[in-house]
Design a protein around this motif. Structure first.
Motif, mmCIF file in Angstrom:
data_model
loop_
_atom_site.group_PDB
_atom_site.id
_atom_site.type_symbol
_atom_site.label_atom_id
_atom_site.label_comp_id
_atom_site.label_asym_id
_atom_site.label_seq_id
_atom_site.Cartn_x
_atom_site.Cartn_y
_atom_site.Cartn_z
ATOM 1 N N LEU A 1 0.826 -1.210 0.000
ATOM 2 C CA LEU A 1 0.000 0.000 0.000
ATOM 3 C C LEU A 1 0.858 1.256 0.000
ATOM 4 C CD1 LEU A 1 -2.842 -1.020 2.486
ATOM 5 C CD2 LEU A 1 -2.882 -1.083 -0.013
ATOM 6 N N ARG A 2 1.976 1.226 0.722
ATOM 7 C CA ARG A 2 2.885 2.389 0.700
ATOM 8 C C ARG A 2 3.352 2.660 -0.719
ATOM 9 N NH1 ARG A 2 5.121 -0.359 5.136
ATOM 10 N NH2 ARG A 2 4.307 0.545 7.057
ATOM 11 N N THR A 3 3.704 1.610 -1.438
ATOM 12 C CA THR A 3 4.153 1.749 -2.825
ATOM 13 C C THR A 3 3.045 2.351 -3.684
ATOM 14 O OG1 THR A 3 5.646 -0.127 -2.574
ATOM 15 C CG2 THR A 3 5.041 0.499 -4.829
ATOM 16 N N ILE A 4 1.831 1.844 -3.529
ATOM 17 C CA ILE A 4 0.684 2.336 -4.302
ATOM 18 C C ILE A 4 0.427 3.814 -3.997
ATOM 19 C CG2 ILE A 4 -1.837 2.167 -4.536
ATOM 20 C CD1 ILE A 4 -1.454 -0.913 -4.099
ATOM 21 N N VAL A 5 0.387 4.164 -2.722
ATOM 22 C CA VAL A 5 0.080 5.541 -2.318
ATOM 23 C C VAL A 5 1.210 6.483 -2.735
ATOM 24 C CG1 VAL A 5 -0.282 7.065 -0.329
ATOM 25 C CG2 VAL A 5 -1.462 4.858 -0.453
ATOM 26 N N ASN A 6 2.450 6.066 -2.546
ATOM 27 C CA ASN A 6 3.579 6.910 -2.946
ATOM 28 C C ASN A 6 3.570 7.169 -4.447
ATOM 29 O OD1 ASN A 6 4.456 7.117 -0.310
ATOM 30 N ND2 ASN A 6 5.964 5.483 -0.503
ATOM 31 N N GLN A 7 3.259 6.150 -5.246
ATOM 32 C CA GLN A 7 3.187 6.332 -6.695
ATOM 33 C C GLN A 7 2.053 7.285 -7.068
ATOM 34 O OE1 GLN A 7 5.356 5.228 -9.154
ATOM 35 N NE2 GLN A 7 4.154 6.696 -10.337
ATOM 36 N N ARG A 8 0.919 7.140 -6.407
ATOM 37 C CA ARG A 8 -0.206 8.037 -6.668
ATOM 38 C C ARG A 8 0.175 9.478 -6.328
ATOM 39 N NH1 ARG A 8 -4.632 5.333 -4.425
ATOM 40 N NH2 ARG A 8 -4.043 6.063 -2.359
ATOM 41 N N GLU A 9 0.868 9.670 -5.203
ATOM 42 C CA GLU A 9 1.301 11.022 -4.826
ATOM 43 C C GLU A 9 2.291 11.592 -5.838
ATOM 44 O OE1 GLU A 9 2.683 10.456 -0.809
ATOM 45 O OE2 GLU A 9 0.659 10.657 0.010
ATOM 46 N N ARG A 10 3.216 10.756 -6.329
ATOM 47 C CA ARG A 10 4.157 11.216 -7.362
ATOM 48 C C ARG A 10 3.417 11.625 -8.628
ATOM 49 N NH1 ARG A 10 7.432 7.223 -5.143
ATOM 50 N NH2 ARG A 10 6.739 5.636 -6.612
ATOM 51 N N ASN A 11 2.423 10.830 -9.021
ATOM 52 C CA ASN A 11 1.640 11.149 -10.221
ATOM 53 C C ASN A 11 0.884 12.468 -10.056
ATOM 54 O OD1 ASN A 11 2.528 8.786 -11.433
ATOM 55 N ND2 ASN A 11 0.659 7.652 -10.966
ATOM 56 N N ILE A 12 0.355 12.701 -8.872
ATOM 57 C CA ILE A 12 -0.364 13.950 -8.618
ATOM 58 C C ILE A 12 0.595 15.133 -8.690
ATOM 59 C CG2 ILE A 12 -1.565 15.287 -6.823
ATOM 60 C CD1 ILE A 12 -2.874 12.580 -5.974
ATOM 61 N N ARG A 13 1.761 14.998 -8.053
ATOM 62 C CA ARG A 13 2.754 16.090 -8.107
ATOM 63 C C ARG A 13 3.194 16.356 -9.539
ATOM 64 N NH1 ARG A 13 4.645 13.694 -3.371
ATOM 65 N NH2 ARG A 13 6.265 12.561 -4.457
ATOM 66 N N LYS A 14 3.370 15.294 -10.302
ATOM 67 C CA LYS A 14 3.808 15.438 -11.687
ATOM 68 C C LYS A 14 2.751 16.187 -12.508
ATOM 69 C CE LYS A 14 5.999 11.916 -13.282
ATOM 70 N NZ LYS A 14 6.293 10.583 -13.831
ATOM 71 N N LYS A 15 1.490 15.883 -12.278
ATOM 72 C CA LYS A 15 0.405 16.575 -12.982
ATOM 73 C C LYS A 15 0.350 18.049 -12.609
ATOM 74 C CE LYS A 15 -2.649 12.701 -13.863
ATOM 75 N NZ LYS A 15 -3.922 12.047 -13.563
ATOM 76 N N ARG A 16 0.594 18.334 -11.321
ATOM 77 C CA ARG A 16 0.529 19.713 -10.852
ATOM 78 C C ARG A 16 1.724 20.542 -11.310
ATOM 79 N NH1 ARG A 16 -1.131 18.665 -4.688
ATOM 80 N NH2 ARG A 16 -3.330 18.316 -5.010
ATOM 81 N N HIS A 17 2.895 19.951 -11.259
ATOM 82 C CA HIS A 17 4.127 20.704 -11.471
ATOM 83 C C HIS A 17 4.886 20.296 -12.718
ATOM 84 C CE1 HIS A 17 3.440 22.203 -7.452
ATOM 85 N NE2 HIS A 17 3.409 20.975 -6.994
ATOM 86 N N GLY A 18 4.389 19.343 -13.460
ATOM 87 C CA GLY A 18 5.099 18.870 -14.645
ATOM 88 C C GLY A 18 6.192 17.889 -14.249
ATOM 89 N N PRO A 19 6.758 17.196 -15.226
ATOM 90 C CA PRO A 19 7.802 16.210 -14.919
ATOM 91 C C PRO A 19 9.012 16.875 -14.275
ATOM 92 C CG PRO A 19 7.337 16.289 -17.290
ATOM 93 C CD PRO A 19 6.475 17.313 -16.621
ATOM 94 N N SER A 20 9.646 16.140 -13.322
ATOM 95 C CA SER A 20 10.808 16.707 -12.637
ATOM 96 C C SER A 20 12.082 16.452 -13.396
ATOM 97 C CB SER A 20 11.001 16.130 -11.250
ATOM 98 O OG SER A 20 9.921 15.485 -10.739
#
Length: 160
Positions: free
Chosen positions: A141-160
Motif C-alpha cells: 500500500l505504501r508503494t501504491i500511495v507513494n506512486q499516486r502522490e508522485r503522479n499527482i505532483r507530476k500533474k501539478r508541477h510537470g515532470p521533474s
C-alpha cells in the motif's frame, strides 16, 4: 448517525473484537474510531461528499490522540491507509463489485447504513488479516500511495 455507524460496522467490530475508541458527531462528518489491541478503524460519513471515508491503521505506530483522526507518526513509515486501497488491491475486479467508489444514495441515513454494511462485509472478507494485526500488505500500500502522490505532483508541477 453515530449509532448507525456502530450498528452497520457490527460485523467487523464483533468479529475482530473492536470497541469504540472515540466518536464525534461533528456537523456533516460524524465519525467513530474502533480499536482492538492491534488495529484502529476510523469510519466517517461525509454528508458533503455523500460517501463514507474509512481508514485503517496499525494502532502501535499511529498517533491516535490527534483530535482530527488517526495519522502516521512523522518519524515512522506510513501506517494509516484508506480501506479502498486495500479493497482495490485484493478484490477480484470486476467480478466482485464492492463498495469502493459508491456514494450515499437518495435514501439518506438508510442509504448510508447499506453502504457501510457493504464496507463491513468487504473488510471481513478482504482485510481480516489487517484487522487482526497482520500489516504485511502495508508495504504494498505504501508503494501504491507513494506512486499516486508522485503522479499527482507530476500533474501539478510537470515532470521533474
Amino acid at each position: 448517525m453515530i449509532e448507525l455507524i456502530k450498528k452497520s460496522m457490527e460485523p467487523v467490530s464483533q468479529t475482530f473484537g473492536m470497541m469504540v475508541h472515540r466518536q464525534s458527531d461533528a456537523a456533516g462528518h460524524p465519525s467513530v474510531v474502533f480499536a482492538n489491541a492491534t488495529t484502529l478503524l476510523k469510519v466517517t460519513v461525509d454528508w458533503r461528499e455523500l460517501r463514507p471515508f474509512i481508514t485503517i491503521a496499525d494502532r502501535h505506530a499511529t498517533d491516535a490522540a490527534d483530535a482530527d483522526g488517526i495519522r502516521s507518526r512523522t518519524e515512522a513509515p506510513r501506517t494509516v491507509f484508506d480501506v479502498d486501497d486495500i479493497l482495490l488491491a485484493r478484490m477480484p475486479v470486476p467480478t466482485a463489485p464492492g463498495p469502493v467508489g459508491k456514494m450515499i444514495g437518495p435514501g439518506g441515513e438508510e442509504s448510508a447504513a447499506l453502504l457501510l454494511s457493504e464496507y463491513a462485509l468487504a473488510l471481513k472478507v478482504y482485510a481480516g488479516d489487517v484487522l487482526s494485526g497482520d500489516f504485511q500488505i502495508f508495504d504494498k500500500l505504501r508503494t501504491i500511495v507513494n506512486q499516486r502522490e508522485r503522479n499527482i505532483r507530476k500533474k501539478r508541477h510537470g515532470p521533474s
